[in-house]
Design a protein around this motif. Structure first.
Motif, PDB file in Angstrom:
ATOM      1  N   GLU A  88      -0.234 -15.546  23.026  1.00  0.00           N
ATOM      2  CA  GLU A  88      -1.451 -15.994  22.355  1.00  0.00           C
ATOM      3  C   GLU A  88      -1.953 -15.058  21.278  1.00  0.00           C
ATOM      4  OE1 GLU A  88      -1.147 -17.590  26.328  1.00  0.00           O
ATOM      5  OE2 GLU A  88      -1.777 -15.530  25.901  1.00  0.00           O
ATOM      6  N   ASP A  89      -1.515 -13.793  21.316  1.00  0.00           N
ATOM      7  CA  ASP A  89      -2.138 -12.806  20.431  1.00  0.00           C
ATOM      8  C   ASP A  89      -1.234 -12.369  19.299  1.00  0.00           C
ATOM      9  OD1 ASP A  89      -3.133 -11.758  23.501  1.00  0.00           O
ATOM     10  OD2 ASP A  89      -4.634 -12.212  21.970  1.00  0.00           O
ATOM     11  N   THR A  90      -1.851 -12.155  18.152  1.00  0.00           N
ATOM     12  CA  THR A  90      -1.124 -11.565  17.025  1.00  0.00           C
ATOM     13  C   THR A  90      -1.998 -10.479  16.439  1.00  0.00           C
ATOM     14  OG1 THR A  90      -0.277 -13.764  16.493  1.00  0.00           O
ATOM     15  CG2 THR A  90       0.052 -12.066  14.850  1.00  0.00           C
ATOM     16  N   VAL A  91      -1.399  -9.359  16.109  1.00  0.00           N
ATOM     17  CA  VAL A  91      -2.121  -8.283  15.438  1.00  0.00           C
ATOM     18  C   VAL A  91      -1.484  -8.143  14.064  1.00  0.00           C
ATOM     19  CG1 VAL A  91      -2.718  -5.849  15.445  1.00  0.00           C
ATOM     20  CG2 VAL A  91      -2.599  -7.092  17.606  1.00  0.00           C
ATOM     21  N   GLU A  92      -2.306  -8.224  13.015  1.00  0.00           N
ATOM     22  CA  GLU A  92      -1.776  -8.103  11.663  1.00  0.00           C
ATOM     23  C   GLU A  92      -2.316  -6.832  11.043  1.00  0.00           C
ATOM     24  OE1 GLU A  92      -1.447 -12.877  10.713  1.00  0.00           O
ATOM     25  OE2 GLU A  92      -2.882 -11.680   9.562  1.00  0.00           O
ATOM     26  N   LEU A  93      -1.412  -6.075  10.494  1.00  0.00           N
ATOM     27  CA  LEU A  93      -1.800  -4.815   9.872  1.00  0.00           C
ATOM     28  C   LEU A  93      -1.403  -4.860   8.401  1.00  0.00           C
ATOM     29  CD1 LEU A  93      -2.635  -1.766  10.255  1.00  0.00           C
ATOM     30  CD2 LEU A  93      -0.201  -1.317  10.536  1.00  0.00           C
ATOM     31  N   ARG A  94      -2.313  -4.473   7.539  1.00  0.00           N
ATOM     32  CA  ARG A  94      -1.988  -4.409   6.122  1.00  0.00           C
ATOM     33  C   ARG A  94      -2.510  -3.089   5.572  1.00  0.00           C
ATOM     34  NH1 ARG A  94      -3.651  -9.537   7.363  1.00  0.00           N
ATOM     35  NH2 ARG A  94      -2.529 -11.294   6.469  1.00  0.00           N
ATOM     36  N   VAL A  95      -1.645  -2.321   4.973  1.00  0.00           N
ATOM     37  CA  VAL A  95      -2.098  -1.087   4.327  1.00  0.00           C
ATOM     38  C   VAL A  95      -1.484  -1.023   2.942  1.00  0.00           C
ATOM     39  CG1 VAL A  95      -2.480   0.233   6.419  1.00  0.00           C
ATOM     40  CG2 VAL A  95      -0.251   0.273   5.379  1.00  0.00           C
ATOM     41  N   GLY A  96      -2.245  -0.426   2.048  1.00  0.00           N
ATOM     42  CA  GLY A  96      -1.713  -0.304   0.697  1.00  0.00           C
ATOM     43  C   GLY A  96      -2.354   0.886   0.017  1.00  0.00           C
ATOM     44  N   ALA A  97      -1.644   1.480  -0.916  1.00  0.00           N
ATOM     45  CA  ALA A  97      -2.195   2.605  -1.660  1.00  0.00           C
ATOM     46  C   ALA A  97      -1.592   2.601  -3.046  1.00  0.00           C
ATOM     47  CB  ALA A  97      -1.878   3.913  -0.950  1.00  0.00           C
ATOM     48  N   SER A  98      -2.386   3.019  -4.022  1.00  0.00           N
ATOM     49  CA  SER A  98      -1.837   3.139  -5.361  1.00  0.00           C
ATOM     50  C   SER A  98      -2.419   4.366  -6.036  1.00  0.00           C
ATOM     51  CB  SER A  98      -2.141   1.893  -6.195  1.00  0.00           C
ATOM     52  OG  SER A  98      -3.499   1.856  -6.549  1.00  0.00           O
ATOM     53  N   ASP A  99      -1.647   4.878  -6.943  1.00  0.00           N
ATOM     54  CA  ASP A  99      -2.050   6.055  -7.702  1.00  0.00           C
ATOM     55  C   ASP A  99      -1.880   5.656  -9.157  1.00  0.00           C
ATOM     56  OD1 ASP A  99      -0.539   9.182  -8.472  1.00  0.00           O
ATOM     57  OD2 ASP A  99      -2.661   8.750  -8.213  1.00  0.00           O
ATOM     58  N   SER A 100      -2.926   5.799  -9.920  1.00  0.00           N
ATOM     59  CA  SER A 100      -2.878   5.203 -11.240  1.00  0.00           C
ATOM     60  C   SER A 100      -3.443   6.119 -12.307  1.00  0.00           C
ATOM     61  CB  SER A 100      -3.693   3.905 -11.178  1.00  0.00           C
ATOM     62  OG  SER A 100      -3.552   3.168 -12.342  1.00  0.00           O
ATOM     63  N   ARG A 101      -2.907   6.001 -13.502  1.00  0.00           N
ATOM     64  CA  ARG A 101      -3.527   6.660 -14.642  1.00  0.00           C
ATOM     65  C   ARG A 101      -3.710   5.582 -15.691  1.00  0.00           C
ATOM     66  NH1 ARG A 101       0.215   9.484 -18.409  1.00  0.00           N
ATOM     67  NH2 ARG A 101      -0.322   7.761 -19.777  1.00  0.00           N
ATOM     68  N   THR A 115       1.031   2.964 -12.917  1.00  0.00           N
ATOM     69  CA  THR A 115       0.591   2.851 -11.524  1.00  0.00           C
ATOM     70  C   THR A 115       1.785   2.913 -10.597  1.00  0.00           C
ATOM     71  OG1 THR A 115      -1.214   1.387 -12.182  1.00  0.00           O
ATOM     72  CG2 THR A 115      -0.633   1.376  -9.860  1.00  0.00           C
ATOM     73  N   ALA A 116       1.651   3.713  -9.560  1.00  0.00           N
ATOM     74  CA  ALA A 116       2.652   3.740  -8.490  1.00  0.00           C
ATOM     75  C   ALA A 116       1.998   3.114  -7.274  1.00  0.00           C
ATOM     76  CB  ALA A 116       3.063   5.181  -8.189  1.00  0.00           C
ATOM     77  N   LEU A 117       2.691   2.230  -6.596  1.00  0.00           N
ATOM     78  CA  LEU A 117       2.055   1.551  -5.471  1.00  0.00           C
ATOM     79  C   LEU A 117       2.967   1.437  -4.267  1.00  0.00           C
ATOM     80  CD1 LEU A 117       3.114  -1.760  -5.276  1.00  0.00           C
ATOM     81  CD2 LEU A 117       2.159  -1.605  -7.554  1.00  0.00           C
ATOM     82  N   LEU A 118       2.335   1.287  -3.127  1.00  0.00           N
ATOM     83  CA  LEU A 118       3.054   1.166  -1.865  1.00  0.00           C
ATOM     84  C   LEU A 118       2.246   0.248  -0.979  1.00  0.00           C
ATOM     85  CD1 LEU A 118       5.437   2.466  -0.206  1.00  0.00           C
ATOM     86  CD2 LEU A 118       3.765   4.086   0.652  1.00  0.00           C
ATOM     87  N   ASN A 119       2.866  -0.731  -0.339  1.00  0.00           N
ATOM     88  CA  ASN A 119       2.104  -1.524   0.626  1.00  0.00           C
ATOM     89  C   ASN A 119       2.984  -1.991   1.760  1.00  0.00           C
ATOM     90  OD1 ASN A 119       2.984  -4.433  -0.006  1.00  0.00           O
ATOM     91  ND2 ASN A 119       2.232  -3.762  -1.990  1.00  0.00           N
ATOM     92  N   LEU A 120       2.333  -2.194   2.879  1.00  0.00           N
ATOM     93  CA  LEU A 120       3.026  -2.598   4.096  1.00  0.00           C
ATOM     94  C   LEU A 120       2.260  -3.721   4.744  1.00  0.00           C
ATOM     95  CD1 LEU A 120       5.044  -2.028   6.538  1.00  0.00           C
ATOM     96  CD2 LEU A 120       3.246  -0.569   7.446  1.00  0.00           C
ATOM     97  N   ARG A 121       2.999  -4.680   5.228  1.00  0.00           N
ATOM     98  CA  ARG A 121       2.369  -5.773   5.972  1.00  0.00           C
ATOM     99  C   ARG A 121       3.158  -5.929   7.260  1.00  0.00           C
ATOM    100  NH1 ARG A 121       0.345 -11.757   4.409  1.00  0.00           N
ATOM    101  NH2 ARG A 121       0.410 -12.156   6.627  1.00  0.00           N
ATOM    102  N   ALA A 122       2.504  -5.750   8.375  1.00  0.00           N
ATOM    103  CA  ALA A 122       3.220  -5.833   9.653  1.00  0.00           C
ATOM    104  C   ALA A 122       2.491  -6.765  10.601  1.00  0.00           C
ATOM    105  CB  ALA A 122       3.324  -4.434  10.279  1.00  0.00           C
ATOM    106  N   ASN A 123       3.255  -7.523  11.373  1.00  0.00           N
ATOM    107  CA  ASN A 123       2.688  -8.412  12.394  1.00  0.00           C
ATOM    108  C   ASN A 123       3.275  -8.030  13.733  1.00  0.00           C
ATOM    109  OD1 ASN A 123       1.416 -10.067  10.433  1.00  0.00           O
ATOM    110  ND2 ASN A 123       3.315 -11.157  10.111  1.00  0.00           N
ATOM    111  N   TYR A 124       2.418  -7.979  14.723  1.00  0.00           N
ATOM    112  CA  TYR A 124       2.874  -7.636  16.069  1.00  0.00           C
ATOM    113  C   TYR A 124       2.342  -8.674  17.043  1.00  0.00           C
ATOM    114  CZ  TYR A 124       3.166  -5.093  20.495  1.00  0.00           C
ATOM    115  OH  TYR A 124       3.412  -4.737  21.785  1.00  0.00           O
ATOM    116  N   ARG A 125       3.200  -9.182  17.903  1.00  0.00           N
ATOM    117  CA  ARG A 125       2.776 -10.235  18.835  1.00  0.00           C
ATOM    118  C   ARG A 125       2.930  -9.755  20.267  1.00  0.00           C
ATOM    119  NH1 ARG A 125       5.058 -12.118  14.602  1.00  0.00           N
ATOM    120  NH2 ARG A 125       7.183 -11.801  15.337  1.00  0.00           N
ATOM    121  N   PRO A 126       1.907  -9.123  20.805  1.00  0.00           N
ATOM    122  CA  PRO A 126       2.048  -8.592  22.165  1.00  0.00           C
ATOM    123  C   PRO A 126       2.199  -9.684  23.222  1.00  0.00           C
ATOM    124  CG  PRO A 126      -0.187  -8.258  21.333  1.00  0.00           C
ATOM    125  CD  PRO A 126       0.602  -8.792  20.203  1.00  0.00           C
ATOM    126  N   THR A 127       1.536 -10.807  23.048  1.00  0.00           N
ATOM    127  CA  THR A 127       1.659 -11.889  24.037  1.00  0.00           C
ATOM    128  C   THR A 127       1.833 -13.200  23.273  1.00  0.00           C
ATOM    129  OG1 THR A 127      -0.661 -12.559  24.049  1.00  0.00           O
ATOM    130  CG2 THR A 127      -0.056 -10.727  25.492  1.00  0.00           C
TER     131      THR A 127
END
Lengths: 643, 290
Positions: A231-244, A217-229
């Motif tokens: 009071e606010d937080t935006v959390e982004l999570r992306v991931g992908a894997s390629d497997s045999r 399996t090959a994998l890649l993932n990202l976790r990012a947090n962004y705080r525009p103000t």
């Protein structure tokens, strides 16, 4: 107040240069609410269930590289291997390798995927180094975690940019062709931070020649947090894997040696807003896909599937004087395009509405009251209530009594299967299933004795399941599914930890389990009833009467060592050919950290051996061809470096 | 008329001894909320004594400077005595060379270190070591802090942050050896941008933060002892009354009135025993003010 975070002159403390000339304003700064209601973890003694937390330290000390292996550290859990790279975990018995009655969450999104249920552990786009903690709820938690939380919930939280700073590299090599490498990079800024992780893992499987069980399996993932103000937080999570993943069994024409190629991915966005008064609001969307291609000749054409889940969630947490309340909803769409299993595209839409209140009735009494209303997409609506009372016996000691009801919705395969494989038994589901039901009562104790450095927890429980779904053969021997039986599980679980001193701890866990099943429904063709009865009689063997472990963590000079002894009495999963023998297994880990932890150039090298003494206990064998499938010794050398 | 005014003055608390003296010029170091809050309360208590108008208003007999910039403005006006209110102690001490020849008294914004340490003791009885990270600019605070910590039976674990990119490394090192973290009012370390990381990192290690402002407690710190601009204004007015009565400014002093705020949700989550704010206040009151 406009103030840059740093000024070089400030640092060097240049003569005569004071701090910014209105230093008193440092006393009146506005800060964002960071530890808001939903981010504060509930202390263990307030939890409505038995909760086991596997934190980063436990993950590192064990040396395990997969989540199923880490589940050995939870009392009462069963870890089985259909083959080297197809593990499954179950709590309080399971019918087969798909273990459909447990909810598994990755950062809040359910990775218990359609159409069969079950989790594709080998193909997860995350590595164990990306995990910050795993919280395991032992017992039904439908009122807070939704459908399929019948036996429990495994909730995985990934690491974010704060966990480790800078770049890290990991390299592992072991027997059986085990090889792994991973890189992770974190960056934190004022408004934004992220952690990027990439990895590759490979395993040639066991030496057992009957099984074709390698995987890569090959994998890649990202976790990012962004705080525009503030009071606010935006959390982004992306991931992908390629497997045999290699599959196939010698001696079974319907399962020739071949490979399953798959791609997994997830994209998740959550927006969290801190509200005045201490609560917060979270709105999220998640999209998960799993595509695979099995090129075995057993299919009419290639078995190709595109599976997708989309979740839209809302959660509002509020703090009042004596209450902490959470309520929210979920809208979900599961879709499967797998012609060879279903003949057509299948879509299931479900919705959930839940509410939970933590009410401090009196200084020593805490009540957790919750309920979830859900639709299963097949026309059934169910309410799952939960009530737990926690009483503080004395300082550091809590007594807990709880009762909850939960449901497991039928998975697509159980309701809609129309398989068209050339060989092997066809499935032709007649449909009409209703959700399985579990009612559970428990009494628990939690004690923490800081002066003697001991913690103790225990619980006794009774789980009653009804409307359980099982295979229902039709007259032409096709398989369908019906709500056919009921089960009763009772037992005791306990964990004791003792810290001898800084760096030396002892941990002991034990579970006693008892199971009983009985036929409750009627089969389509009564002639098959004796067959079902045979399975019911075998139900008592689906849980080990005794299971436990004894582990010791030691610090010896520069080295950290860990040894754990696992024991499990004979257990036979419902569809297994033979019972698994007694397991006496010892896992060890010896690690040598070097450099100054946290600084560039530091790292650690560790040797891990699973089943050190080569105990030849039998593994899960669900087919006659797999008899003789015996546990093997696995070992690897793992190294981690910080840059 | 004068008799009428005198009778009126009698009704105003704390100003029974006043006549129309002194005539005060209030110099604010800024116009944000803390300064406005101070000014409102001060003007209410010292009704009529505060002259309005631009710089160098004729007839002024006392300058009340609020904040550092206020003090700068006051120094530009020659010869008059100055009451410097709401100034950090270390800043004030650094300015001593420039105050030679002037009659200047300060009302510090910082809590005395003994009170700070007693607050930690009273609100977190099980804490034995307190970590603190600081930059060069605040290094002069260390000796008093250490003395106060020793006096209260606490062990101070200080670490200096030398460059911006070593902040978290330094923080990690300190958190490793401490039971609690004392937050200094240093915006180069603790600001809206960095506080999230700092709070989450210490929360992860189950270490409570103690601060100097209510804002920090709302953000996720365990507790704070602080004085509001209103409380400082009332104390400043009392100091002015003293000046009016004796003709001399009283000595530099610390705030006498203070507020305590505890974050019960954070306390519960960290498994800390519930502590009553009133009990902590009583504890601090009993110890007396230095």
């Amino acid at each position: 107040m406009n103030r840059t975070i740093w000024s070089g002159i400030l640092l060097l403390g240049g003569a005569g240069t004071a701090a910014a000339a209105d230093a008193e304003l440092d006393y009146f700064q506005e800060f964002p609410v960071v530890l808001s209601a939903s981010r504060l973890s509930q202390p263990l003694e307030d939890a409505p269930n038995a909760l086991t937390v596997i934190d980063r330290k436990m993950i590192e000390d064990s040396g395990y590289r997969t989540v199923p292996e880490l589940m050995r550290l939870v009392p009462g859990f069963y870890v089985g291997y259909a083959d080297a790279t197809a593990p499954f975990v179950a709590y309080h018995g399971t019918t087969d390798q798909l273990s459909r009655r447990m909810q598994v969450l990755l950062d809040g999104k359910s990775i218990y995927m359609p159409p069969y249920g079950g989790v594709h552990w080998a193909e997860l786009p995350i590595s164990v180094d990306d995990i910050e903690r795993i919280e395991v709820i032992r017992g039904p938690a439908a009122a807070s975690h939704g459908a399929n939380s019948l036996q429990g919930v495994i909730s995985i939280t990934t690491r974010d940019a704060l966990a480790e700073r800078g770049a890290h590299l990991q390299v592992l090599g072991g027997n059986g062709g085990q090889a792994e490498t991973g890189v992770a990079f974190s960056h934190s800024g004022e408004r934004m931070d992220y952690r990027l992780s990439a990895g590759y893992r490979r395993d040639n499987g066991y030496d057992f020649p009957v099984l074709n069980d390698g995987s890569r399996t090959a994998l890649l993932n990202l976790r990012a947090n962004y705080r525009p103000t503030l009071e606010d937080t935006v959390e982004l999570r992306v991931g992908a894997s390629d497997s045999r993943r290699d599959i196939g069994i010698v001696g079974r024409p319907s399962e020739p040696f071949r490979s399953l190629y798959s791609n997994s991915s997830y994209q998740q966005v959550d927006w969290i807003r801190a509200l005045a008064g201490g609560g917060d609001l979270k709105i999220g969307y998640a999209n998960m896909t799993y595509d695979y291609w099995d090129n075995g000749p057993a299919a009419i054409d290639n078995d190709v599937a595109h599976i997708r889940r989309q979740d839209l969630t809302l959660q509002h947490t509020l703090e009042l004087a004596q209450n902490r309340m959470v309520w929210g909803g979920l809208w979900r769409e599961n879709s499967t395009d797998n012609l060879v299993a279903f003949g057509q595209r299948r879509v299931l839409r479900q919705a959930q509405l839940f509410g939970h209140d933590e009410w401090r009735m009196a200084p020593d009494w805490l009540a957790n009251i919750g309920a979830m209303l859900e639709t299963d997409g097949l026309g059934h609506t169910r309410l799952s209530p939960r009530l737990a009372l926690n009483y503080t016996l004395a300082r550091g000691q809590t007594l807990r009594a709880g009762y909850s009801v939960g449901y497991r919705n039928p998975v697509m395969f159980e309701e809609f299967a129309r398989t068209q494989y050339l060989t092997g038994r066809p499935y032709n589901a007649t449909g009409g299933l209703i959700p399985e039901r579990m009612a559970s009562a428990e009494l628990g104790y939690l004690g923490s004795f800081p002066s003697s450095r001991v913690t103790l927890e225990g619980r006794v429980y009774v789980d009653k399941l009804t409307n359980m779904i099982f295979l229902d053969p039709l007259l032409n021997y096709d398989f369908s599914f019906s709500n056919l039986y009921g089960a009763r599980y009772e037992g005791f679980e306990g964990v004791l930890t003792y810290q001898l001193n800084q760096g030396n701890t002892l941990r002991m866990q034990y579970a006693r389990q008892n199971a009983r099943c009985e036929i409750l429904g009627t089969m389509t063709f009564a002639a098959f009833t004796p067959l079902l009865q045979e399975y019911m009689d075998g139900c008592a063997r689906t849980v080990p009467a005794h299971s436990g472990s004894l582990g010791y963590n030691a610090t010896l000079g520069h080295y950290r060592a860990n040894a754990t002894y696992f024991v499990q009495s004979p257990v036979q999963v419902l569809d297994a050919q033979e019972p698994q023998s007694w397991m006496h297994r010892v896992d060890v880990r010896v690690a040598r950290p070097f450099g100054q932890q946290g600084k560039a150039g530091s790292g650690e090298v560790a040797l891990v051996v699973q089943n050190l003494f080569g105990d030849r206990y039998t593994e899960y064998t669900n087919m006659p061809e797999k008899m003789g499938f015996v546990a093997e010794r696995r070992f690897w050398l793992n190294s981690r470096w910080a840059f | 008329m004068i008799r009428f005014l005198f009778l009126l003055a009698l009704l105003l608390p704390g100003f029974a001894a006043w006549s129309a003296e002194p005539r005060i010029q209030l110099l604010l170091g800024g116009d944000s909320a803390p300064y406005q809050g101070f000014a409102r309360t001060f003007e209410a208590v010292a009704e009529g004594r505060v002259l309005s108008g631009g710089d160098n208003v004729a007839g002024t007999t006392l300058l009340v400077a609020v904040g550092q910039r206020g003090l700068e403005q006051a120094l530009a006006i020659p010869a008059l005595p100055i009451l410097a209110a709401m100034v950090p102690q270390d800043e004030f001490i650094q300015m001593q060379p420039r105050l030679v020849g002037r009659s200047v008294s300060a009302l510090y914004i910082d809590q005395p270190w003994q009170r700070q340490m007693q607050f930690i003791r009273a609100s977190l009885p099980q804490v034995k070591s307190v970590g603190v990270i600081y930059t060069f600019a605040h290094a002069s605070l260390l000796p008093d802090m250490e003395r106060a910590a020793r006096g209260t039976g606490l062990k101070l674990v200080p670490a200096q942050v030398r460059t911006p990119d070593t902040l978290f490394e330094t923080l990690d090192g300190v958190l490793e050896k401490s039971d609690a973290l004392l937050v200094l009012p240093d915006a180069s370390i603790y600001n809206a941008g960095s506080i999230r990381n700092i709070l989450l990192t210490s929360y992860r290690r189950r270490i409570p933060l103690l601060g100097v402002s209510a804002g920090l407690v709302r953000a996720g710190a365990y507790g704070a002892v602080y004085s509001t601009p209103e409380q400082l204004a009332r104390q400043a007015a009392a100091m002015v009354a003293n000046f009016a009565a004796t003709g001399r400014l009283p000595d530099n002093q610390y705030p006498q009135q203070f507020e305590i705020l505890l974050n019960s949700q954070v306390a519960r989550s960290l498994g800390l025993d519930r502590v009553d704010e009133r009990a902590v206040r009583a504890e601090l009151g009993r110890e007396g003010q230095p």
